[in-house]
Each structure stands twice: as structure tokens, then as C-alpha cells.
Design an enzyme around this catalytic site. Sequence first.
Site, PDB file in Angstrom:
ATOM      1  N   ASP A  23      -9.660  11.742 -46.131  1.00 23.20           N
ATOM      2  CA  ASP A  23      -8.899  10.848 -45.611  1.00 23.20           C
ATOM      3  C   ASP A  23      -8.897   9.640 -46.315  1.00 23.20           C
ATOM      4  O   ASP A  23      -7.921   8.580 -46.371  1.00 23.20           O
ATOM      5  CB  ASP A  23      -9.642  10.612 -44.288  1.00 23.20           C
ATOM      6  CG  ASP A  23     -10.313  11.611 -43.193  1.00 23.20           C
ATOM      7  OD1 ASP A  23      -9.616  12.486 -43.215  1.00 23.20           O
ATOM      8  OD2 ASP A  23     -11.212  11.426 -43.024  1.00 23.20           O
ATOM      9  N   HIS A  38     -13.549  11.946 -43.713  1.00 23.96           N
ATOM     10  CA  HIS A  38     -13.670  13.183 -44.523  1.00 23.96           C
ATOM     11  C   HIS A  38     -13.187  12.451 -46.159  1.00 23.96           C
ATOM     12  O   HIS A  38     -12.462  11.621 -46.105  1.00 23.96           O
ATOM     13  CB  HIS A  38     -12.391  13.920 -44.090  1.00 23.96           C
ATOM     14  CG  HIS A  38     -12.558  14.670 -42.799  1.00 23.96           C
ATOM     15  ND1 HIS A  38     -12.148  13.887 -41.717  1.00 23.96           N
ATOM     16  CD2 HIS A  38     -12.969  15.879 -42.303  1.00 23.96           C
ATOM     17  CE1 HIS A  38     -12.180  14.629 -40.620  1.00 23.96           C
ATOM     18  NE2 HIS A  38     -12.775  15.859 -40.919  1.00 23.96           N
TER      19      HIS A  38
HETATM   20  C1  XLS Z   1     -11.573  18.750 -35.374  1.00 23.26           C
HETATM   21  C2  XLS Z   1     -12.777  18.005 -35.636  1.00 23.26           C
HETATM   22  C3  XLS Z   1     -12.948  17.166 -36.644  1.00 23.26           C
HETATM   23  C4  XLS Z   1     -14.290  16.853 -37.213  1.00 23.26           C
HETATM   24  C5  XLS Z   1     -14.821  16.279 -38.526  1.00 23.26           C
HETATM   25  O1  XLS Z   1     -11.230  19.376 -34.367  1.00 23.26           O
HETATM   26  O2  XLS Z   1     -13.066  17.159 -34.419  1.00 23.26           O
HETATM   27  O3  XLS Z   1     -12.208  15.996 -36.661  1.00 23.26           O
HETATM   28  O4  XLS Z   1     -14.816  15.739 -36.276  1.00 23.26           O
HETATM   29  O5  XLS Z   1     -14.227  17.223 -39.661  1.00 23.26           O
END
Ligand code: XLS
Length: 444
Positions: A111, A108
Site C-alpha cells: 500500500d 501493507h
Molecule cells: C481483507 C482483510 C485485509 C486485512 C489485512 O479482507 O481484511 O484487509 O485486514 O491484510
Amino acid sequence: MAAAHSTGSEAFPGIPKIRYEGPATKNMLAFRHYDPDALVEGKTMRDHLRFAVSYWHTFRGTGSDPFGAPTMIRPWEQGGDTVEAAIARVAVAFEFIQKLGVDFYCFHDRDVAPEGKTLAESHKHLDAVAAALKAHQEQTGIKLLWGTANLFSNPRYVHGAATSCNAEVFAYAAAQVKKAMEVTHSLGGAGYVFWGGREGYQCLWNTDMKREVDHLARFMHMAVDYAKEIGFTGQFYFEPKPREPTKHQYDFDCATCINFLRAYGLEKHVKMNIETNHATLAGHEMQHELEYAGMQGYLGSIDANTGDTLVGWDTDQFPTNIYLTTQIMYSILKYGGLAPGGVNFDAKVRRESFEPVDLFHAHIGGMDAFARGLKIAAAMRADGAIQKLVDERYASWSSPLGKRIEAGSESFATLEKEMLAKGEAAACTSGRQELFENVINTYM
Ligand code: XLS
Ligand code: NI
Ligand code: NI
């Protein structure tokens, strides 16, 4: 094996490059089943599985939970949430991914780079870290499976992003996704994910559901248009999840997402990124979600993890259950594979597993579980025993009547005539579920 990093000191000292040593090895920092260049159905394991490391869990996870503070020992978090620390962390991430022998990663925007005080500052931070990501990608050959934007952590997204009741929040989210798409594109990302964590509701009394879902479609059309504008040809994905953090999320499961895409003319532009723990939260098996998406032509990528049914939320544990990975790989092989998608470990080590080496044990276990699932699924397909049993179960559809119905040349009236003449349908045969299950266990 020199790791790619700028500080000169390793972040994971004493941990060698993880290699395939075969099932008999005693070395727990080795693969027993994942042999990247071994061929399965004529394709390397590496190309079947296209493993990816999740930047958020693996490099930013701290072990904090609603009841307690961070527990993880993470030297790379000591620099705080600065751009300098974020750039230094890139070297750590690539050292880890390279030692693990994984080909892809996912992130993301927030991140990899800290959010700034203004949107312009956030964009600047992201550009600075993206330059470091690009340099490390070029140096190591590690590629970006998909990028995404975090549209759920900042309090501005309290009511959602594309489905917020606040039009300026929609606009801000659009700007954030525009930037995240540009960065994903410049890093050669093979895809871009939309996970609508807060695109849903807590209460229907205060929610104009039609308006919110219409807005989500408007947002997605803008994303499709912008991809065209900048020449981004990577695959778009929706990641279904029924709830958590909201009570209800609009991307509930694959069937719901595919209906949304078709209802709003987006069906050609988006596939599914299916996560095991999200499937179970929706009351489905992962196999159900894969089969549903696969049969509709929407199987894109997977977020590999597993839940704990006794805990009941998105625990995002590393997958180690061979039965599960076999089911997953059987469906994936059946529908022709994942590329340009892959197997992204959207999974985190337990709060109690706080040492950096645990990150290696977790990924090695998950990769080996998938490699075994792949080998078992391929063996099941090679001798065709399961398919033969399924074909037998549907044998009546190969009769002249079955063929005519499937071809569309029968109607209620012609079928009534046929059954009036017969008086009763042919007797049904057993479903043989237990036999199927026993046959499957012969491959395990
Ligand atoms: C959350 C999601 C997230 C997605 C990406 O539950 O799995 O991590 O994979 O935004
Ligand atoms: Ni996920
Ligand atoms: Ni999840």
C-alpha cells in the site's frame, strides 16, 4: 493547526481539525460522542479505542469493482505508482490522520510503496517510503498499530503464499514478510498481522491440505524466530476470514485459528485480529468471535467495519450501528481491553461516495459509533443489570452440587447416584431472552 506535509499545499483544504463538540452540535465535521480525553471506567476514550486508519482503503482505494473502473477523485493518485508519488502520498495520509485526531494507522507493504521489478527493488522502494513514514510519525506523534505484507495481489500468489504448491513462492513470501517485519519494527509498530487471503483452496481434488497447513505452521515458526532475532516484541495477530478470495481459507474463524495455533505449538505467539465482516461471512456474529477469542485469552485487536447481509461479500462498510458497537465494546471491556491492539477501520467508503470529504464523514461516523458503544457498554457494566440476569440464569451452579462439578470432584458414577436418589432434575427456568433484549434497549 498546521498539517504535516512537504508540498506546502493541503490535500484536504477547507477541512479543519475535527473536534469533539458534543451531541447537540449541528456541525457534521465534528464528534458528538468521541471525546478523546474523557474518562470511561477510569481510562480515556483514546486509550480504550486506540483508533487506526487503514492505509489501503483510505489512501489507495479507488472505487473500482469487478464491474467498473475507479470512481474516486484522489489527487494523490495522479503521480502514478512511483516511489516519488508514494512519498508524496505519505504527507497526505498524515494530514488526514492528524486532522481526524486518530492516534494510529495500519498498512501493507505494497500500500505504501510500489512493488519493484525484483525483490531487491521492492525492498528498496519500501525502505525509501518507510523513511518518510518514520519522519511523519516523529513529527506528528501518530503511531503504527500494525504492519503487514500483501501476499495476495501479485499473480505469483495465485496458489497462496505460505500454502502455495510452489516452494519458491513460499520462499519469496518469507522474504517479503521478513522485510515487512523489519520495517514494522523500525517504525515502532505495536503489532504485525497475518491475513491469509489466498491461504486456502478453490478445489480439494488438487489440494494436499495437510501439506499446505503444515507449511503455514512452518512459515509462522520462522516468523516467530525472526521476531526474536530482531527483537520485535510487538503482538502477532491472525485475522480470521472464512472465504473470499478463495472458496475456503484456513484461518476460517477464531476457533479454527486457535486450534491451528495449539496444534502447531504457536499458541503463545499469536492473538486474533477480529473483523466484523469476516465474522458474518463465517456465519457468526461479531460478538460470537469476540467472546470466543476472549474466553480463550486470544482477543488481540479488531478490524472495525460492517457487512451488508443482502450483498453477501466483504463489503467493508464503516460501522454506524450502535447496537453492534455496543456488543463489541461490551465484550472488549469484559476481557480487559485491546491494548496493544486497537480499533482499525478496515472499511471503505462506497464507490458512489467519491469525494475526499466522504473519507472524513465515514471515519467520524465510525468513531462516534464506537464512542457511543463504549459509553453504553460501560453503563451496562456499571449497574450490572445484565450480569445479574446472567448470574441468576446460572444460579444452580452456585449450589453445592454445581460447585462440586465445577471443582472436578464429581464423576459419572457419583452423579448417577445423586440423580437415582432424586429421580428427576430440578425444573428449568425461562431463558428470558426477550427480557434481556428489553433491558439492553433501556440503555440505547
Ligand atoms: C481483507 C482483510 C485485509 C486485512 C489485512 O479482507 O481484511 O484487509 O485486514 O491484510
Ligand atoms: Ni481486515
Ligand atoms: Ni476484510
